[in-house]
Design a protein around this motif. Structure first.
Motif, short mmCIF file in Angstrom:
data_model
loop_
_atom_site.label_atom_id
_atom_site.label_comp_id
_atom_site.label_asym_id
_atom_site.label_seq_id
_atom_site.Cartn_x
_atom_site.Cartn_y
_atom_site.Cartn_z
N TYR A 45 128.51 -14.92 -42.93
CA TYR A 45 128.87 -15.30 -41.56
C TYR A 45 130.37 -15.59 -41.47
CZ TYR A 45 129.16 -18.05 -37.28
OH TYR A 45 129.51 -18.54 -36.05
N VAL A 46 130.98 -15.01 -40.48
CA VAL A 46 132.41 -15.23 -40.24
C VAL A 46 132.60 -15.61 -38.78
CG1 VAL A 46 134.70 -14.20 -40.29
CG2 VAL A 46 133.01 -13.53 -41.99
N THR A 47 133.42 -16.58 -38.55
CA THR A 47 133.70 -16.96 -37.18
C THR A 47 135.17 -17.30 -37.06
OG1 THR A 47 133.13 -18.43 -35.36
CG2 THR A 47 133.12 -19.37 -37.59
N HIS A 48 135.61 -17.36 -35.87
CA HIS A 48 137.01 -17.68 -35.64
C HIS A 48 137.18 -19.15 -35.27
CE1 HIS A 48 138.14 -13.43 -35.73
NE2 HIS A 48 136.94 -13.26 -35.22
N LYS A 49 136.08 -19.87 -35.26
CA LYS A 49 136.18 -21.28 -34.90
C LYS A 49 135.52 -22.14 -35.95
CE LYS A 49 136.86 -20.96 -30.00
NZ LYS A 49 136.66 -21.66 -28.74
N LYS A 50 136.24 -23.15 -36.35
CA LYS A 50 135.72 -24.04 -37.37
C LYS A 50 134.43 -24.72 -36.91
CE LYS A 50 136.47 -26.37 -41.26
NZ LYS A 50 135.27 -27.16 -41.30
N GLY A 51 134.41 -25.07 -35.64
CA GLY A 51 133.23 -25.73 -35.11
C GLY A 51 132.00 -24.87 -35.20
N HIS A 52 132.20 -23.60 -34.96
CA HIS A 52 131.07 -22.68 -35.06
C HIS A 52 130.60 -22.54 -36.50
CE1 HIS A 52 132.18 -20.59 -31.02
NE2 HIS A 52 131.65 -21.78 -30.87
N LEU A 53 131.55 -22.57 -37.41
CA LEU A 53 131.16 -22.50 -38.83
C LEU A 53 130.33 -23.73 -39.20
CD1 LEU A 53 131.32 -21.22 -41.62
CD2 LEU A 53 133.43 -22.49 -42.01
N ASN A 108 138.73 -30.72 -48.22
CA ASN A 108 140.02 -30.32 -47.70
C ASN A 108 140.40 -28.93 -48.18
OD1 ASN A 108 140.36 -32.70 -46.34
ND2 ASN A 108 141.30 -33.73 -48.10
N LYS A 109 140.07 -28.70 -49.46
CA LYS A 109 140.33 -27.36 -49.98
C LYS A 109 139.47 -26.34 -49.25
CE LYS A 109 141.59 -28.82 -54.60
NZ LYS A 109 141.14 -28.88 -55.99
N GLU A 110 138.25 -26.80 -48.95
CA GLU A 110 137.31 -25.89 -48.30
C GLU A 110 137.83 -25.45 -46.93
OE1 GLU A 110 134.00 -25.40 -45.38
OE2 GLU A 110 135.33 -27.09 -45.61
N LYS A 111 138.62 -26.36 -46.33
CA LYS A 111 139.17 -25.98 -45.04
C LYS A 111 140.10 -24.78 -45.19
CE LYS A 111 139.04 -30.63 -43.15
NZ LYS A 111 139.85 -31.84 -42.88
N GLU A 112 140.73 -24.70 -46.37
CA GLU A 112 141.64 -23.60 -46.57
C GLU A 112 140.94 -22.38 -47.17
OE1 GLU A 112 145.03 -26.85 -47.80
OE2 GLU A 112 144.47 -25.23 -49.15
N ALA A 113 140.06 -22.67 -48.12
CA ALA A 113 139.47 -21.57 -48.87
C ALA A 113 138.77 -20.54 -48.00
CB ALA A 113 138.55 -22.11 -49.94
N PRO A 114 137.84 -20.97 -47.11
CA PRO A 114 137.13 -19.97 -46.36
C PRO A 114 137.97 -19.31 -45.28
CG PRO A 114 135.97 -22.06 -46.38
CD PRO A 114 137.37 -22.30 -46.83
N GLU A 115 139.12 -19.86 -45.08
CA GLU A 115 139.95 -19.30 -44.02
C GLU A 115 140.58 -18.02 -44.55
OE1 GLU A 115 143.47 -20.75 -40.99
OE2 GLU A 115 142.72 -22.05 -42.55
N LEU A 116 140.01 -16.92 -44.18
CA LEU A 116 140.47 -15.65 -44.70
C LEU A 116 141.84 -15.31 -44.14
CD1 LEU A 116 137.13 -13.72 -44.43
CD2 LEU A 116 138.03 -15.06 -46.33
N LYS A 117 141.97 -15.55 -42.88
CA LYS A 117 143.27 -15.42 -42.25
C LYS A 117 143.23 -16.31 -41.02
CE LYS A 117 141.72 -11.21 -39.96
NZ LYS A 117 142.01 -9.79 -39.75
N LYS A 118 144.25 -16.28 -40.24
CA LYS A 118 144.33 -17.20 -39.12
C LYS A 118 143.13 -17.03 -38.19
CE LYS A 118 147.39 -18.85 -35.54
NZ LYS A 118 148.57 -18.59 -34.72
N ASP A 119 142.54 -18.15 -37.84
CA ASP A 119 141.42 -18.17 -36.91
C ASP A 119 140.20 -17.43 -37.44
OD1 ASP A 119 142.92 -19.62 -35.20
OD2 ASP A 119 143.58 -17.89 -34.03
N LYS A 120 140.05 -17.38 -38.74
CA LYS A 120 138.87 -16.73 -39.28
C LYS A 120 138.28 -17.58 -40.39
CE LYS A 120 137.19 -12.17 -40.49
NZ LYS A 120 137.56 -10.78 -40.75
N TYR A 121 137.03 -17.97 -40.24
CA TYR A 121 136.38 -18.83 -41.22
C TYR A 121 135.11 -18.15 -41.71
CZ TYR A 121 139.43 -22.36 -39.18
OH TYR A 121 140.52 -23.04 -38.73
N GLN A 122 134.92 -18.17 -42.99
CA GLN A 122 133.73 -17.55 -43.55
C GLN A 122 132.85 -18.61 -44.18
OE1 GLN A 122 134.31 -14.25 -46.19
NE2 GLN A 122 132.12 -13.83 -46.26
#
Length: 715
Positions: A141-149, A121-135
């Motif tokens: 690798y950075v993507t704007h979609k959780k599914g892609h991550l 659950n924390k991980e859902k927040e941690a990699p989220e650098l900003k809105k719609d961005k997941y690392q």
DNA sequence: GAGAAATAAATAGTGCCCGC
DNA sequence: GCGGGCACTATTTATTTCTC
């Protein structure tokens, strides 16, 4: 060599952790801290091969559990996997299936707990650098979609869950398996055929690529316009029923749904002529505003990355003084040009062969596998290997000047071949006096006395050393002219303008101070040697074991594996051949080769009773014993007492056949041939009728025979 | 034997769509 | 609106073939 493995899954909320027997550590990835951890096990296995008993194994698990709990890391052991078992965590199915192959290794454990879930659950927040961005926590690798991550993170996993039912292919992703499955499909439905030529493929991407070759190709991306002309316009709502439930069926495609709102969305998105939104930076088009926004953000970042990476490359080139040093020696201009142009050069580590094509290098390498090098060539290869290792370390191996020439140290003569330099030297400069230093008698003696024995590899390897006054006063040009003069090595093609680099190079031609006990690698530099030893890390970890060490170096004919231990070699070979290892009854010796086992058993038969080998004679097939032993058994059976001491096989009258490539000896030529296949693979061996030269290549033998003809001519 | 290109196959990024 | 999955596609890697 032990590979630091880590597997990471988000889809199943599990973490895999691997236990490395030799290092006696657990390795796992911590979500909370975004890095890998190693946990040492207090339980040591015995050195015996079969020592991993269940008691020890349980103790290891318990110790690992204790260590984990004490470390307060968010991982709790759930259970060790067994083949075919589902994985449960805290009474709930974790939701990940592990292939049988992975379950079958006792080193693989799966952990999960509420702690992990909270971490996730924390991980859902941690990699989220900003809105719609997941690392990705494991790479950039950075993507704007959780599914892609999630999909991307399969890259870091070694588990391939999707297996092909028709071959051994396994994939991490279902869609890739589906693509693969097309290989097995011979139906014309999947086959794309070019109407203008005979080209056929099952890949749409390759088909499109091919069609581009036909310049008059018509519009290809017309999938959206593919609906038949006579098809009626879609019906907004076409309720139907299936199992009593209402269905909304699209008349334009096969889509159907029981939800009216979703059906309406489908129709609006797929079958209405709404104005598409175009990206101002590229050709991207979408119907969705948020998709365009997402794309625009990515588009701008991509441009920035391209620019920044280019800058980074150049910056990196300029930053490292050590790199700079090597660039000077190897041709910095070419390196930079190659780097900039992104032209990859593939270099052979054993000779000077270079090519732009990796495939050609692979083909070329077969030459080295076919033929054992002569001593001279071997030395050259070793030296080049050292250079290449150094270059690999500096990431320069692929960027050296393509036109690498051998140069005469006494004139401007240059050639691609070392032997041509030697020939040139013997013809042109044989009578010339050797190079002289101003203060010593001969150039070589001078080098030996001033630049070899006094060299300090350690300080040089650090790259921080500075030339001594002694160095510069001899080999350098007068002050201020250093950069104008090349120092050429009289033994090889090396040249440099810097005396300190020249001094560092010259010990290569002296006696090698550091010799690897696991292979033929030699070097005069401690730093290189330390780097090289990492290649034998796994073997070193066994250096104190009781396993018998053989002085012979065993090289795998199918890959680069080398070892001094025959048992390790045979174990490795079995991976290629998938053959069952045959074990000696008397010792731990194992081999997949029956002939070799026969040969080995001879070493035991000196004073052994045959009955020990064959306690209960039935038929040969049932016994499945090596032929040699069967022969001995037959002798025994002919004896009335049926118990006899085996004849002494180590008779002095026996002719021994020596392997030209190692210390192996056989009293039977067939055994030698069998053994030679461990050097040459399963190919037939061609022998020279004049000398002991043997090769698997008929062509090589022809070339070799020219040596003898040349010799005869000289006579 | 090697350069070069074509072809085949695997891999991974991402647009798009659907279920909830 | 979100998460997940599918399908398409670009890229990379391996293999084959033609040519000199």
């Amino acid at each position: 060599m032990l590979i630091y493995k880590k597997s990471y899954f988000t889809s199943g909320s599990t973490i895999t952790m691997k236990y490395f027997k030799r290092k006696k550590i657990f390795s796992y990835y911590s979500l909370e801290q975004n890095k890998c951890f190693e946990i040492k096990s207090n339980t040591l296995y015995n050195n015996n091969k079969s020592s991993i008993d269940s008691e020890n194994e349980n103790r290891v698990e318990q110790n690992a559990m204790t260590t984990l709990r004490e470390s307060k890391l968010p991982v709790v052991l759930v259970q060790k996997l067994n083949i075919g078992e589902k994985i449960y965590a805290d009474g709930k199915e974790v939701g990940i299936s592990v292939s049988e192959e992975d379950c079958d290794t006792p080193e693989l454990y799966v952990f999960s707990s509420d702690d992990i879930n909270s971490s996730l659950n924390k991980e859902k927040e941690a990699p989220e650098l900003k809105k719609d961005k997941y690392q990705c926590p494991l790479c950039t690798y950075v993507t704007h979609k959780k599914g892609h991550l999630n999909q991307h993170q399969l890259v870091h996993s070694e588990v391939k869950l999707f297996s092909c039912s028709q071959c051994s292919y396994k994939s991490k992703r279902k869609n890739n398996l589906k693509s693969h499955a097309l290989r097995h499909s011979s139906s014309s439905a999947n086959l794309l055929e070019c109407v203008k030529c005979n080209f056929r493929t099952t890949f749409s991407s390759q088909f499109k690529k091919h069609m581009l070759q036909h310049t008059s190709v018509d519009k290809l991306d017309c999938e959206d316009d593919d609906y038949p002309e006579n098809s009626k316009s879609y019906v907004d709502k076409q309720p139907n029923s299936e199992n009593g439930a209402k269905l909304f069926i699209c008349s334009k495609c096969a889509y159907k749904t029981k939800y009216e709102s979703i059906f309406a969305r489908h129709m609006s998105k797929r079958h209405t002529n709404i104005q598409p939104l175009h990206c101002s930076e590229c050709d991207f088009v979408t119907n969705e505003k948020n998709e365009l926004e997402c794309h625009l953000l990515k588009c701008s970042e991509r441009d920035f990355d391209i620019v920044s990476k280019k800058c980074l490359n150049i910056q990196t080139l300029e930053q490292s003084s050590e790199d700079k040093l090597d660039f000077e020696e190897d041709g910095i201009e070419n390196h930079i040009n190659d780097t900039k142009d992104n032209k990859k050069i593939f270099k052979c580590s054993k000779c000077n062969f270079e090519t732009k094509y990796g495939s050609n290098l692979s083909r070329h390498m077969l030459r080295h596998a076919d033929l054992q090098p002569s001593n001279e060539d071997k030395l050259d290869c070793e030296e080049n290997g050292i250079e290449n290792q150094k270059n690999d370390a500096d990431k320069l191996s692929n960027t050296k000047d393509i036109k690498k020439l051998f140069q005469c140290s006494k004139c401007d003569f240059e050639t691609k071949y070392k032997k041509s330099v030697d020939r040139h030297m013997s013809k042109k400069h044989l009578d010339e006096p050797p190079l002289h230093c101003t203060n010593v008698k001969t150039f070589d003696a001078h080098l030996e006395s001033n630049h070899i024995e006094n060299s300090d590899e350690d300080s040089q390897s650090s790259g921080n050393s500075k030339p001594t006054t002694d160095d510069t006063q001899h080999l350098d040009t007068p002050s201020g002219e250093e950069d104008l003069m090349w120092h050429k090595c009289p033994h090889c093609e090396f040249r440099t303008k810097k005396s300190q680099y020249f001094k560092r190079h010259m010990p290569k031609h002296s006696i090698f101070k550091y010799k690897c006990e696991f292979c033929n690698y030699k070097t005069h530099r401690k730093a290189f040697f330390a780097t090289h030893l990492k290649l034998h890390e796994d073997q070193i970890s066994f250096s104190n074991s009781e396993e018998e060490v053989n002085e012979t170096l065993f090289e795998c004919p199918d890959c680069s594996f080398k070892t001094k231990r025959k048992s390790a070699f045979n174990s490795h070979i079995s991976q290629h051949t998938n053959k069952t290892l045959l074990s000696c009854f008397e010792c731990d010796f194992q081999t997949p080769n029956e002939d070799e086992l026969d040969s080995h058993i001879l070493s035991h038969t000196k004073t052994k009773n045959v009955e020990r080998y064959i306690p209960n004679l039935k038929s040969e097939d049932d016994l499945k014993i090596p032929r040699l032993k069967r022969a001995k058994v037959e002798q025994v059976l002919q004896n009335e007492n049926n118990v006899i001491e085996v004849e002494e096989p180590m008779s002095e009258e026996i002719r021994w056949y020596d392997c030209p490539n190692c210390n192996f000896k056989a009293n039977n030529k067939r055994f030698l041939d069998s053994h030679l296949r461990t050097h040459f693979g399963k190919k037939s061996v061609h022998e020279c009728s004049i000398c002991s030269y043997r090769t698997v290549s008929k062509q090589n033998l022809k070339v070799h025979m020219f040596k003898h003809s040349d010799f005869n001519l000289k006579i």
